[in-house]
Write a protein that holds these residues in place. Structure first.
Motif, short mmCIF file in Angstrom:
data_model
loop_
_atom_site.label_atom_id
_atom_site.label_comp_id
_atom_site.label_asym_id
_atom_site.label_seq_id
_atom_site.Cartn_x
_atom_site.Cartn_y
_atom_site.Cartn_z
N LEU A 130 27.56 43.01 38.37
CA LEU A 130 28.92 43.36 38.76
C LEU A 130 29.86 43.01 37.61
N VAL A 131 30.81 43.87 37.38
CA VAL A 131 31.83 43.62 36.37
C VAL A 131 33.10 43.27 37.11
N ASP A 132 33.67 42.13 36.77
CA ASP A 132 34.88 41.66 37.44
C ASP A 132 36.11 42.08 36.63
N HIS A 133 37.05 42.72 37.30
CA HIS A 133 38.33 43.10 36.70
C HIS A 133 39.44 42.37 37.45
N PRO A 134 39.67 41.09 37.12
CA PRO A 134 40.65 40.33 37.90
C PRO A 134 42.06 40.90 37.79
N GLU A 135 42.40 41.49 36.66
CA GLU A 135 43.74 42.05 36.52
C GLU A 135 43.96 43.23 37.45
N LEU A 136 42.86 43.89 37.85
CA LEU A 136 42.95 45.02 38.78
C LEU A 136 42.55 44.62 40.20
N GLN A 137 42.14 43.35 40.35
CA GLN A 137 41.70 42.82 41.65
C GLN A 137 40.54 43.65 42.23
N ARG A 138 39.53 43.93 41.38
CA ARG A 138 38.38 44.68 41.87
C ARG A 138 37.14 44.35 41.04
#
Length: 181
Positions: A26-34
């Motif tokens: 999984l790739v976490d994109h915290p700035e996009l909250q997804r």
């Protein structure tokens, strides 16, 4: 940052995944909250090279790729290690993700495995529809171990599998520790 799917625990549901791709994390994109799946398409890529320093996660990445192939089904997964034993990939045998782990210093089992895989790309294999994934953890060490044996036959055979295997359903995932490997 990326997390291997098999280390997340619980059930992960994947939507909109191409059945030919392997979901390896999984790739976490915290700035996009997804979060989104990290996918690998062996048919398109042909093979994968994972480069990193010792203890940087290259073996874990190879393990995630093997787990994904096992989870998807329809794959024979083979592993070649270079550290005198199953090493980091040993857990894959316990959960049946690989058919077996061959140590590169054990020349006879390695020869048999490479001959079996070569038969697959030569079209003389009895199971032509099977997709095969070959994990090699440590190309530089593999090269050092195999260079003096039969004039480097195993190295040339492995490189042939990497170059010509894709159209015959044989894919490789290899780790290297330095840029020069």
């Amino acid at each position: 940052s990326a997390l291997p799917v098999y280390s997340l625990g619980g059930t992960v549901v994947f939507a909109d995944i191409d059945p030919d791709t392997l979901c390896i994390g999984l790739v976490d994109h915290p700035e996009l909250q997804r979060q989104e799946t990290l996918q690998l398409d062996p048919q398109r890529l042909g093979g994968v090279l994972v480069v990193g320093a010792p203890s940087s996660g290259v073996s874990t990445t190879l393990g995630a790729i093997a787990e994904a192939a096992h989870r998807q089904g329809g794959w024979q997964v083979h592993a070649i290690t270079t550290n005198g034993g199953p090493g980091e990939l040993g857990g894959l045998i316990a959960n049946y993700s690989v058919r077996g782990i061959v140590d590169a210093s054990d020349h006879e089992p390695l020869r048999r495995l490479l001959e079996e895989l070569s038969a697959a790309i030569a079209g003389t294999d009895s199971t032509p529809e099977t997709r095969r994934l070959v994990i090699l953890d440590g190309f530089g060490a593999f090269e050092q171990l195999q260079e003096p044996v039969n004039r480097g036959w195993a190295i040339e055979t492995f490189l042939d599998l990497a170059a010509n295997g894709r159209r015959h359903g044989v894919f490789v995932a290899v780790s290297a520790r330095r840029r020069m490997e």
